[in-house]
Design a protein around this motif. Structure first.
Motif, PDB file in Angstrom:
ATOM      1  N   LYS A  52       0.838  -1.201   0.000  1.00 16.05           N
ATOM      2  CA  LYS A  52       0.000   0.000   0.000  1.00 16.05           C
ATOM      3  C   LYS A  52       0.880   1.262   0.000  1.00 16.05           C
ATOM      4  O   LYS A  52       0.675   2.194  -0.786  1.00 16.05           O
ATOM      5  CB  LYS A  52      -0.909  -0.024   1.246  1.00 16.05           C
ATOM      6  CG  LYS A  52      -1.930   1.089   1.287  1.00 16.05           C
ATOM      7  CD  LYS A  52      -2.701   1.053   2.596  1.00 16.05           C
ATOM      8  CE  LYS A  52      -1.819   1.428   3.751  1.00 16.05           C
ATOM      9  NZ  LYS A  52      -2.078   2.437   4.642  1.00 16.05           N
ATOM     10  N   GLU A  53       1.875   1.260   0.872  1.00 13.42           N
ATOM     11  CA  GLU A  53       2.752   2.431   1.003  1.00 13.42           C
ATOM     12  C   GLU A  53       3.562   2.654  -0.282  1.00 13.42           C
ATOM     13  O   GLU A  53       3.755   3.787  -0.723  1.00 13.42           O
ATOM     14  CB  GLU A  53       3.674   2.217   2.216  1.00 13.42           C
ATOM     15  CG  GLU A  53       4.419   3.451   2.680  1.00 13.42           C
ATOM     16  CD  GLU A  53       3.523   4.509   3.304  1.00 13.42           C
ATOM     17  OE1 GLU A  53       2.330   4.227   3.601  1.00 13.42           O
ATOM     18  OE2 GLU A  53       4.017   5.653   3.467  1.00 13.42           O
ATOM     19  N   ALA A  54       4.018   1.557  -0.874  1.00 15.82           N
ATOM     20  CA  ALA A  54       4.815   1.662  -2.102  1.00 15.82           C
ATOM     21  C   ALA A  54       3.981   2.278  -3.224  1.00 15.82           C
ATOM     22  O   ALA A  54       4.489   3.098  -3.998  1.00 15.82           O
ATOM     23  CB  ALA A  54       5.332   0.292  -2.506  1.00 15.82           C
ATOM     24  N   SER A  55       2.707   1.920  -3.296  1.00 11.21           N
ATOM     25  CA  SER A  55       1.900   2.489  -4.377  1.00 11.21           C
ATOM     26  C   SER A  55       1.674   3.981  -4.122  1.00 11.21           C
ATOM     27  O   SER A  55       1.659   4.779  -5.054  1.00 11.21           O
ATOM     28  CB  SER A  55       0.597   1.706  -4.576  1.00 11.21           C
ATOM     29  OG  SER A  55      -0.305   1.992  -3.559  1.00 11.21           O
ATOM     30  N   LYS A  56       1.564   4.363  -2.849  1.00  9.62           N
ATOM     31  CA  LYS A  56       1.428   5.782  -2.495  1.00  9.62           C
ATOM     32  C   LYS A  56       2.636   6.602  -2.966  1.00  9.62           C
ATOM     33  O   LYS A  56       2.509   7.744  -3.370  1.00  9.62           O
ATOM     34  CB  LYS A  56       1.240   5.884  -0.971  1.00  9.62           C
ATOM     35  CG  LYS A  56       1.317   7.264  -0.364  1.00  9.62           C
ATOM     36  CD  LYS A  56       0.934   7.214   1.129  1.00  9.62           C
ATOM     37  CE  LYS A  56       1.783   8.178   1.953  1.00  9.62           C
ATOM     38  NZ  LYS A  56       1.568   8.021   3.415  1.00  9.62           N
TER      39      LYS A  56
END
Ligand code: HMH
Length: 221
Positions: free
Chosen positions: A94-98
């Motif tokens: 999730k954080e990587a896509s952000k």
């Protein structure tokens, strides 16, 4: 549980090495709000690879706890750690896509590979449970202490990085690290002197690997 344990003594004795790992310039830059976002993204991708590699290591610690520990609650604490890794991996995605970081394209850097190989070496059945759980306690505690530092009242951590800091800096994670510390202390208390010495060396090596890991954030490659 209130008495001073072996790892508490090590934290005092090796306080310079410990601060080197928990008060690294990368952590200071998050805390001061001056962090370079490309460094943050590099750390994020590398840590995803590291956490994935930590799963089989922790599974090996679980197996040792089941075989060697005289306290059945150890297995439960470690199982909680495995569950936390499962959540962490979902969080990384999730954080990587952000941040527009493509996790499938991450190339592990040397310091990461070295730390992962070190964990792999600790998976051997020749390594005592006491030594392995000490290593695991140390690596979790470095993250807990580092990120909790970024959440202190006088810190200036950017809003968009707070969630990352809370992941390891929250009180629940702090309690979990204390449970690991108690397990390590109890296990060390019962261990023969040569195993205690081995665990101390492994503790210091974890601190070194953690410093090298933070150093990757400002790598040129
Ligand atoms: C390098 N050390 C490193 N990454 C982590 N995620 C942790 C410790 C804590 O799990």
């Amino acid at each position: 549980t209130n008495k001073i344990g072996i790892v508490d003594k090590w934290l005092k004795k090796h306080s310079v090495a410990y601060s080197g790992a928990t008060r690294h310039p990368f952590i200071h830059s998050i805390r001061h709000g001056t962090v370079d976002l490309s460094s943050f993204k590099r750390w994020l991708g590398q840590d995803y690879v590291f956490v994935r590699a930590s799963v089989p290591f922790l599974a090996s610690v679980l197996l040792k706890a089941w075989k060697e520990s005289d306290d059945s609650s150890d297995v439960e604490v470690i199982l909680g750690g495995l569950a936390a890794f499962n959540d962490e991996l979902a969080w990384f995605k999730k954080e990587a896509s952000k941040w527009d970081v493509s996790l499938s394209d991450v190339v592990p850097l040397d310091a990461n590979l070295r730390y992962c190989s070190f964990l792999e070496s600790l998976m051997s059945s020749d390594i005592e449970y006491t030594v392995a759980i000490t290593a695991f306690w140390a690596s979790e505690t470095v993250y807990q202490d580092s990120f909790a530092h970024c959440l202190e009242d006088n810190s200036n951590t950017p809003e968009e990085l707070r969630e990352t800091c809370e992941r390891w800096g929250n009180d629940g994670f702090g309690q979990y690290c204390l449970s690991l510390r108690e397990i390590a202390n109890r296990s060390l208390e019962k261990a023969p002197a040569d195993v205690v010495s081995k665990a101390e060396v492994v503790f210091l090596r974890v601190l070194e690997y953690e410093v090298e890991f933070w150093n990757m954030s400002h790598a040129e490659t």
